[in-house]
Scaffold this active site. Structure first.
Site, PDB file in Angstrom:
ATOM      1  N   SER A   1      -9.928   1.917   2.777  1.00  0.00           N
ATOM      2  CA  SER A   1      -9.043   2.628   1.873  1.00  0.00           C
ATOM      3  C   SER A   1      -8.018   1.738   1.163  1.00  0.00           C
ATOM      4  O   SER A   1      -7.412   2.178   0.190  1.00  0.00           O
ATOM      5  CB  SER A   1      -8.291   3.710   2.652  1.00  0.00           C
TER       6      SER A   1
ATOM      7  N   SER B   1     -10.270  -0.171   7.003  1.00  0.00           N
ATOM      8  CA  SER B   1      -9.644  -0.071   5.677  1.00  0.00           C
ATOM      9  C   SER B   1      -8.903  -1.309   5.190  1.00  0.00           C
ATOM     10  O   SER B   1      -8.461  -1.341   4.044  1.00  0.00           O
ATOM     11  CB  SER B   1      -8.668   1.106   5.655  1.00  0.00           C
TER      12      SER B   1
ATOM     13  N   LYS C   1       0.849  -1.199   0.000  1.00  0.00           N
ATOM     14  CA  LYS C   1       0.000   0.000   0.000  1.00  0.00           C
ATOM     15  C   LYS C   1       0.878   1.239   0.000  1.00  0.00           C
ATOM     16  O   LYS C   1       1.873   1.301   0.745  1.00  0.00           O
ATOM     17  CB  LYS C   1      -0.912  -0.020   1.240  1.00  0.00           C
TER      18      LYS C   1
END
Lengths: 95, 496
Positions: free
Chosen positions: B160, B184, B80
């Site tokens: 997210s 997330s 990420k």
């Protein structure tokens, strides 16, 4: 709780985020509706409830007071938008 | 061997084949990189790192040949893009970090790479991890590989960590890192049919992870099986002196905790998680999940977590307040974007106006407001008190039960743009995951079934702080019973 345009202007200044005059109305509505939704917290009886800032399980241990990093201004300044010698450069702050 | 076949392997199986020298990391990595190249339609990556990946794979093959491979030697992962990676741009999906290249490595990625993991790229996400749909990225929305039956419209992968979720679900990497501040990791895992784990607060170091809300940010793993997720978590965990909230506790062999029945375990079903408007498929899957756990030997009991409905409003005070403080560092002076102005205050305001997207600006303004003079007690202090009550709910529940079973999210993947104009509707997607972040207890989402539209649905297992082993064992029994083996049709490669 309704957040008027003057309040949006004030908090935007505190947050150092530029806002255009024509954005104030929309932001005022958005922030008011979020804060109105948050208001439901006032239903909860929190008399004598100690605040909880973090669920941190770690215990803070003292460390040896020694320098273990640093002394590399080029690495520190490598991402600077503007530098002069070994300093970050900013617009003139003091006349 | 066909394209994507190696990239579709589980981590545990790939480790076995790598150790047996049946495949090389170079072959495995090349297959992942080809899959990444063919999946631009998903917009899962902000930065692809094929050269780095190829070098890391070669180094992994050399270590495997010498017989000293690490836990994840040669395994391709997606990272990420809020984990700082030394010498490789890190954006947190924001223009505010334009031009920023970290001169250091986050502790979590350092640990993964020390165990031999290979990075295929940096994944797309909501800007600063602020969102539940991966649509607020300055690089545009991430697309879910899953589509509803008979409907070709694009779905959100959740957020997210949506880029990581889409990458794992589409077989572009064997696993990924995510972060979970309000859900997330777990919510996108549920919406893309993969496994995602938010460990106990303090289990994984936050050092080098771009900060959103420091008391709520949890790095964690995402993968296609419970065992793979456990292997990743083991490599990511451990005490880090560079994060003062990192817990100095032993790291168990999480994967070893998975097998076994649930005899003697009590599982709680919290009645407050039955929310209005929840689709029948979610409700039915939840009770089916309870039946699976009973069949595995557990005793299932009803419990109450009475402050559940206040978790979201509490979160939307605490998280913006911490964000407004954390994001004060983006001032155009030391790194990232600068919009030149003659006056320094004008420079700050113009830089932050140009660098932050609409949702980030909105949250910083909310946070600034609730922390400002005259409102602090009414909002921030009140939220901290309710947070204590939410933690107490869990502490009391875990005196009676060993784990808690809930749906992960109140619905399956929604259409791109469906909630963009209504922040509160978006926030409600995290109703079942936010309490775990506020209380710090570990949670995992396991794919367990399909919605009426043919989209994946996850079940969540939560356990006591630092008892991820029980969480993994219960998750393992859900995985066994569900037998979830549905895959999205690879439309992004031009297949239908």
């Amino acid at each position: 709780m309704s957040v008027d345009k003057a309040t949006v202007r004030r908090i935007a200044h505190l947050a150092r985020i530029g806002v255009e005059e024509e954005e104030l109305e929309g932001l005022s509505g958005e922030l008011s509706s979020i804060l109105n939704w948050i208001e439901q917290l006032h239903e909860v009886d929190t008399e004598n409830v100690p605040p909880l800032a973090s669920v941190n399980h770690a215990t803070l241990l003292p460390r040896e007071d020694v320098v273990n990093d640093g002394g590399d201004p080029d690495a520190v300044l490598a991402n600077a938008p503007e530098r002069h010698d070994d300093f970050f450069a900013v617009p003139k702050v003091v006349e | 061997m066909s394209a994507g076949e190696l990239a579709g392997l589980g981590i545990a199986e790939a480790r076995r084949r790598l150790a047996a020298r049946e495949i090389s990391s170079a072959e495995l990595t090349a297959d992942c990189l080809a899959a990444v190249e063919a999946a631009d339609a998903l917009n899962a990556f902000i930065l692809k790192t094929p050269e780095t990946a190829t070098e890391m794979a070669a180094a992994a093959d050399a270590r495997l040949a010498r017989g000293d491979g690490g836990l994840l030697e040669g395994i391709p992962l997606a990272i990420k893009d809020l984990f700082c990676t030394n010498g490789i741009a890190t954006t947190t999906a924001s223009r505010i970090l334009d031009g920023f290249t970290p001169p250091y490595e986050s502790t979590v990625t350092e640990k993964l790479f020390a165990e031999g993991a290979v990075m295929v790229g940096k994944t797309n996400m909501d800007e600063f991890a602020m969102g539940s749909s991966s649509e607020t990225s300055a690089w545009g929305p991430v697309i879910n590989p899953w589509r509803a039956t008979g409907d070709n419209s694009q779905r959100s992968p959740g957020g997210s960590s949506g880029g990581s979720a889409s990458a794992v679900a589409a077989g572009l990497a064997l696993g990924a890192t995510g972060t979970d501040t309000g859900g997330s990791i777990r919510q996108p895992a549920s919406l893309t049919g993969i496994v995602g784990c938010k460990p106990t607060y303090g289990r994984c170091s936050r050092w080098g992870v771009v900060a959103f809300s420091s008391s709520l940010d949890h790095p964690g793993p995402m993968a296609r099986s419970v065992e793979d997720t456990a292997l990743l978590l083991q490599a990511m965990s451990g005490h880090d002196p560079k994060d003062s909230t990192s817990a100095d506790v032993p790291v168990p062999d999480f994967a070893a905790a998975i097998p076994g029945d649930l005899k003697g375990l009590k599982i709680g079903i919290p009645r407050e998680y039955r929310v209005d408007g929840m689709p029948d498929a979610v409700e039915t899957l939840w009770s089916t999940g309870a039946d699976w756990l009973r069949a595995a030997g557990a005793e299932v009991v009803d419990i109450s977590l009475p402050h559940t409905k206040y978790a979201l409003p509490t979160y939307y005070i605490v998280a913006p307040a911490e964000a407004s403080s954390n994001l004060a560092r983006y001032d155009g002076v030391r790194y990232g974007l600068r919009v030149a102005q003659a006056d320094v205050n004008d420079m700050y305001a113009a830089t932050r106006r140009a660098g932050f997207g609409a949702e980030v600006r909105r949250r910083v303004l909310i946070g600034t407001y609730v922390l400002s003079a005259g409102y602090y007690d009414a909002y921030y202090l009140k939220a901290q008190q309710v947070r204590r009550l939410i933690l107490r709910d869990f502490e009391e529940a875990f005196e009676r039960v060993d784990a808690i079973l809930t749906p992960t999210a109140p619905e399956a993947a929604f259409a791109i743009g469906a909630k963009s104009d209504d922040p509160i509707a978006m926030y409600l997607n995290d109703v079942f995951t936010v309490p775990g972040d506020l209380s710090g207890v570990p949670g995992i989402s396991v794919p367990a079934g399909l919605s009426a539209e043919g989209l994946p649905l996850g079940l969540q297992v939560m356990a006591r702080a630092f008892d991820e082993e029980t969480m993994f064992r219960v998750a393992g029994r859900i995985e066994d019973a569900a037998g979830f083996d549905a895959k999205p049709a690879a439309w992004w490669r031009g297949e239908s």
